[in-house]
Motif scaffolding. Sequence first.
Motif, PDB file in Angstrom:
ATOM      1  N   ILE A   5       0.818  -1.214   0.000  1.00  0.00           N
ATOM      2  CA  ILE A   5       0.000   0.000   0.000  1.00  0.00           C
ATOM      3  C   ILE A   5       0.858   1.273   0.000  1.00  0.00           C
ATOM      4  CG2 ILE A   5      -1.697   1.334   1.311  1.00  0.00           C
ATOM      5  CD1 ILE A   5      -2.906  -1.338   2.231  1.00  0.00           C
ATOM      6  N   SER A  13      -4.088 -14.533  -2.354  1.00  0.00           N
ATOM      7  CA  SER A  13      -5.297 -14.174  -1.617  1.00  0.00           C
ATOM      8  C   SER A  13      -4.974 -13.677  -0.214  1.00  0.00           C
ATOM      9  CB  SER A  13      -6.286 -15.332  -1.574  1.00  0.00           C
ATOM     10  OG  SER A  13      -5.745 -16.432  -0.880  1.00  0.00           O
ATOM     11  N   LYS A  44      -3.913  -9.991  -0.547  1.00  0.00           N
ATOM     12  CA  LYS A  44      -5.071  -9.145  -0.835  1.00  0.00           C
ATOM     13  C   LYS A  44      -5.989  -9.013   0.382  1.00  0.00           C
ATOM     14  CE  LYS A  44      -5.128  -9.809  -5.816  1.00  0.00           C
ATOM     15  NZ  LYS A  44      -5.876 -10.325  -6.963  1.00  0.00           N
ATOM     16  N   THR A  45      -6.172 -10.104   1.123  1.00  0.00           N
ATOM     17  CA  THR A  45      -7.008 -10.078   2.320  1.00  0.00           C
ATOM     18  C   THR A  45      -6.410  -9.152   3.370  1.00  0.00           C
ATOM     19  OG1 THR A  45      -7.869 -12.304   1.939  1.00  0.00           O
ATOM     20  CG2 THR A  45      -7.955 -11.480   4.214  1.00  0.00           C
ATOM     21  N   TRP A  46      -5.102  -9.274   3.606  1.00  0.00           N
ATOM     22  CA  TRP A  46      -4.447  -8.421   4.602  1.00  0.00           C
ATOM     23  C   TRP A  46      -4.552  -6.954   4.219  1.00  0.00           C
ATOM     24  CZ3 TRP A  46       0.549 -11.802   4.402  1.00  0.00           C
ATOM     25  CH2 TRP A  46       0.290 -13.041   5.000  1.00  0.00           C
ATOM     26  N   CYS A  47      -4.402  -6.643   2.941  1.00  0.00           N
ATOM     27  CA  CYS A  47      -4.514  -5.244   2.491  1.00  0.00           C
ATOM     28  C   CYS A  47      -5.930  -4.719   2.726  1.00  0.00           C
ATOM     29  CB  CYS A  47      -4.118  -5.110   1.026  1.00  0.00           C
ATOM     30  SG  CYS A  47      -2.340  -5.332   0.730  1.00  0.00           S
ATOM     31  N   ARG A  48      -6.934  -5.528   2.424  1.00  0.00           N
ATOM     32  CA  ARG A  48      -8.327  -5.132   2.639  1.00  0.00           C
ATOM     33  C   ARG A  48      -8.598  -4.922   4.129  1.00  0.00           C
ATOM     34  NH1 ARG A  48     -10.462  -9.244   0.662  1.00  0.00           N
ATOM     35  NH2 ARG A  48     -11.050 -10.281   2.567  1.00  0.00           N
ATOM     36  N   GLN A  49      -8.109  -5.858   4.959  1.00  0.00           N
ATOM     37  CA  GLN A  49      -8.301  -5.731   6.400  1.00  0.00           C
ATOM     38  C   GLN A  49      -7.647  -4.460   6.928  1.00  0.00           C
ATOM     39  OE1 GLN A  49      -6.571  -9.493   7.558  1.00  0.00           O
ATOM     40  NE2 GLN A  49      -8.569 -10.460   7.790  1.00  0.00           N
ATOM     41  N   TYR A  50      -6.456  -4.167   6.452  1.00  0.00           N
ATOM     42  CA  TYR A  50      -5.713  -2.983   6.887  1.00  0.00           C
ATOM     43  C   TYR A  50      -6.455  -1.707   6.500  1.00  0.00           C
ATOM     44  CZ  TYR A  50      -1.755   0.244   7.382  1.00  0.00           C
ATOM     45  OH  TYR A  50      -0.934   1.281   7.733  1.00  0.00           O
ATOM     46  N   ARG A  51      -6.969  -1.667   5.254  1.00  0.00           N
ATOM     47  CA  ARG A  51      -7.720  -0.493   4.797  1.00  0.00           C
ATOM     48  C   ARG A  51      -8.996  -0.300   5.626  1.00  0.00           C
ATOM     49  NH1 ARG A  51      -6.472  -2.657  -0.568  1.00  0.00           N
ATOM     50  NH2 ARG A  51      -4.784  -1.425  -1.461  1.00  0.00           N
ATOM     51  N   ASP A  52      -9.649  -1.415   5.955  1.00  0.00           N
ATOM     52  CA  ASP A  52     -10.911  -1.347   6.690  1.00  0.00           C
ATOM     53  C   ASP A  52     -10.739  -1.076   8.178  1.00  0.00           C
ATOM     54  OD1 ASP A  52     -12.196  -1.909   4.312  1.00  0.00           O
ATOM     55  OD2 ASP A  52     -12.651  -3.996   4.819  1.00  0.00           O
TER      56      ASP A  52
END
Length: 130
Positions: free
Chosen positions: A80, A99, A102-110
């Motif tokens: 990121i 995956s 991508k999951t960790w990046c989504r979790q971090y953003r959220d």
Amino acid sequence: MTENTQARKYDAKIRKRAARILATGVGHRALAVELGIPEATARQWARSYAVGGQAAVMNAGSTHRVYPYELKLSVVRDRIEQGMSVREVMIKHGVPSESSVKTWCRQYRDGGPEALVNKPRGRKPKHPKS
């Protein structure tokens, strides 16, 4: 679920063949055509191969790995904040799963860094009645 979206399992023979093809430097699109597999699968295997060679392709998805918080945070920050590609961070940090990145990046953003803390898996233990 339709045929195109259904998750498929591939046996050791096709995975071994994929690893041999990837060892020649072929890209994921050519691999998909050669083996008659979806491009997304071929791309994941190519990324896994770049991280861990034949073993990573042979074992893809067979085990659940738990990664330390520090590693997940480093992966996310490289992706990121530094703008590295998914493939680049997979190779740099030795994470064979697209995956997961991508999951960790989504979790971090959220939810920020706290969202990357490992949580217990499975059912909560039952408390005996007093």
